[in-house]
Design a protein around this motif. Structure first.
Motif, mmCIF file in Angstrom:
data_model
loop_
_atom_site.group_PDB
_atom_site.id
_atom_site.type_symbol
_atom_site.label_atom_id
_atom_site.label_comp_id
_atom_site.label_asym_id
_atom_site.label_seq_id
_atom_site.Cartn_x
_atom_site.Cartn_y
_atom_site.Cartn_z
ATOM 1 N N PRO A 7 30.065 46.192 38.998
ATOM 2 C CA PRO A 7 30.651 44.871 38.734
ATOM 3 C C PRO A 7 32.029 44.680 39.341
ATOM 4 O O PRO A 7 32.554 43.564 39.352
ATOM 5 C CB PRO A 7 30.721 44.820 37.202
ATOM 6 C CG PRO A 7 30.740 46.225 36.772
ATOM 7 C CD PRO A 7 29.904 46.968 37.762
ATOM 8 N N GLU A 153 34.072 38.331 32.149
ATOM 9 C CA GLU A 153 32.742 38.775 32.578
ATOM 10 C C GLU A 153 32.467 40.112 31.900
ATOM 11 O O GLU A 153 33.373 40.936 31.756
ATOM 12 C CB GLU A 153 32.678 38.936 34.097
ATOM 13 C CG GLU A 153 32.826 37.651 34.879
ATOM 14 C CD GLU A 153 31.558 36.809 34.855
ATOM 15 O OE1 GLU A 153 30.517 37.326 34.403
ATOM 16 O OE2 GLU A 153 31.612 35.640 35.287
ATOM 17 N N GLU A 154 31.238 40.334 31.503
ATOM 18 C CA GLU A 154 30.898 41.537 30.756
ATOM 19 C C GLU A 154 29.537 42.069 31.190
ATOM 20 O O GLU A 154 28.589 41.305 31.322
ATOM 21 C CB GLU A 154 30.878 41.224 29.254
ATOM 22 C CG GLU A 154 30.422 42.376 28.379
ATOM 23 C CD GLU A 154 30.436 42.025 26.907
ATOM 24 O OE1 GLU A 154 29.638 42.629 26.157
ATOM 25 O OE2 GLU A 154 31.233 41.145 26.493
ATOM 26 N N VAL A 155 29.469 43.364 31.416
ATOM 27 C CA VAL A 155 28.215 44.033 31.746
ATOM 28 C C VAL A 155 28.092 45.267 30.866
ATOM 29 O O VAL A 155 29.009 46.103 30.823
ATOM 30 C CB VAL A 155 28.152 44.441 33.235
ATOM 31 C CG1 VAL A 155 26.911 45.286 33.503
ATOM 32 C CG2 VAL A 155 28.155 43.220 34.137
ATOM 33 N N SER A 171 30.689 48.079 26.908
ATOM 34 C CA SER A 171 30.540 47.216 28.084
ATOM 35 C C SER A 171 31.750 47.354 28.986
ATOM 36 O O SER A 171 32.831 47.782 28.560
ATOM 37 C CB SER A 171 30.392 45.748 27.662
ATOM 38 O OG SER A 171 29.168 45.516 27.007
ATOM 39 N N TRP A 174 35.836 42.403 32.704
ATOM 40 C CA TRP A 174 36.883 42.051 33.660
ATOM 41 C C TRP A 174 37.087 40.545 33.619
ATOM 42 O O TRP A 174 36.276 39.791 33.078
ATOM 43 C CB TRP A 174 36.571 42.574 35.063
ATOM 44 C CG TRP A 174 35.429 41.932 35.788
ATOM 45 C CD1 TRP A 174 35.495 41.011 36.801
ATOM 46 C CD2 TRP A 174 34.026 42.174 35.587
ATOM 47 N NE1 TRP A 174 34.239 40.667 37.227
ATOM 48 C CE2 TRP A 174 33.317 41.368 36.499
ATOM 49 C CE3 TRP A 174 33.307 43.006 34.717
ATOM 50 C CZ2 TRP A 174 31.928 41.358 36.568
ATOM 51 C CZ3 TRP A 174 31.917 42.988 34.767
ATOM 52 C CH2 TRP A 174 31.249 42.182 35.688
#
Length: 209
Positions: A7, A153-155, A171, A174
């Motif tokens: 990411p 933003e999150e993954v 997670s 950013w």
């Protein structure tokens, strides 16, 4: 570790340094040892020298502190309560299973689009925090998390059957500058330091405790 780089492979500035909070007693706890091992893998993957990684946990024993120094890592001299400014340098914050107040304090300490865009946080899912807390509690006690939800933003980290308890609900977060700049200007006007006077379940060890 490659899942963290993915990411960040876009326009985001790669981290030049790292701050780790809440690692825990890795001399006694296997989960904390796995988290330390993953931190070392991350530093290698992201090409951040160990000397540019600072850690703090009030639970560290003298032997654990010595072990971290032997690995080339640095120790923060005092309990910052998560209030660490990026000071213009892209910074990875490694905060697996830390209390909500630490994330909230970190956001407050960097409360501007320019500073937040230089943060990467590996820690408890902000989406999960939003889902588990009543909105009035989130906005009252952890207002900076609440206000930044539309700018993050999150993954989720990929799950692994061996490490379900070690990295569950973890997670990569950013804060793209363009998303932050789309937030209402009023969002940035409120910069009062969090005090948590009405918080019933404060998951943080205060400075001096």
């Amino acid at each position: 570790a490659g899942a963290v780089r993915a990411p960040l492979s876009g326009p985001a500035e790669p981290p030049a340094r790292c701050v780790c909070y809440g690692l825990g007693r890795f001399g006694r706890c296997p989960a904390a040892r796995y988290q330390l091992a993953f931190l070392l893998l991350l530093l290698d993957e992201l090409r951040v020298p160990p000397a540019r990684c600072a850690l703090f946990d009030p639970a560290f024993s003298a032997r654990e502190a010595a072990a971290l120094r032997a690995l080339g890592l640095c120790l923060l001299p005092e309990n910052e309560e998560g209030k660490h400014g990026v000071q213009g340098a892209a910074t990875l914050f490694y905060m697996v299973h830390c209390g909500k107040a630490l994330y909230n304090n970190l956001l407050w300490s960097n409360w501007s689009p320019a500073a937040l865009s230089k943060l990467v946080i590996i820690g408890n899912s902000f989406r999960g925090i939003e889902e588990r807390l009543l909105s009035r509690i989130l906005e009252r006690d952890y207002s900076y998390i609440a206000k930044v939800l539309k700018g993050v933003e999150e993954v989720a980290l990929p799950s692994h059957p061996r490490y379900l308890d070690t990295f569950n609900d973890t997670s990569v977060h950013w804060f793209p500058l363009d998303k932050l700049q789309e937030l209402s200007p009023e969002v940035w006007d409120f910069v009062e330091e969090p005090m948590y006077q009405d918080c019933e379940d404060l998951e943080i060890i205060r400075k001096g405790e």
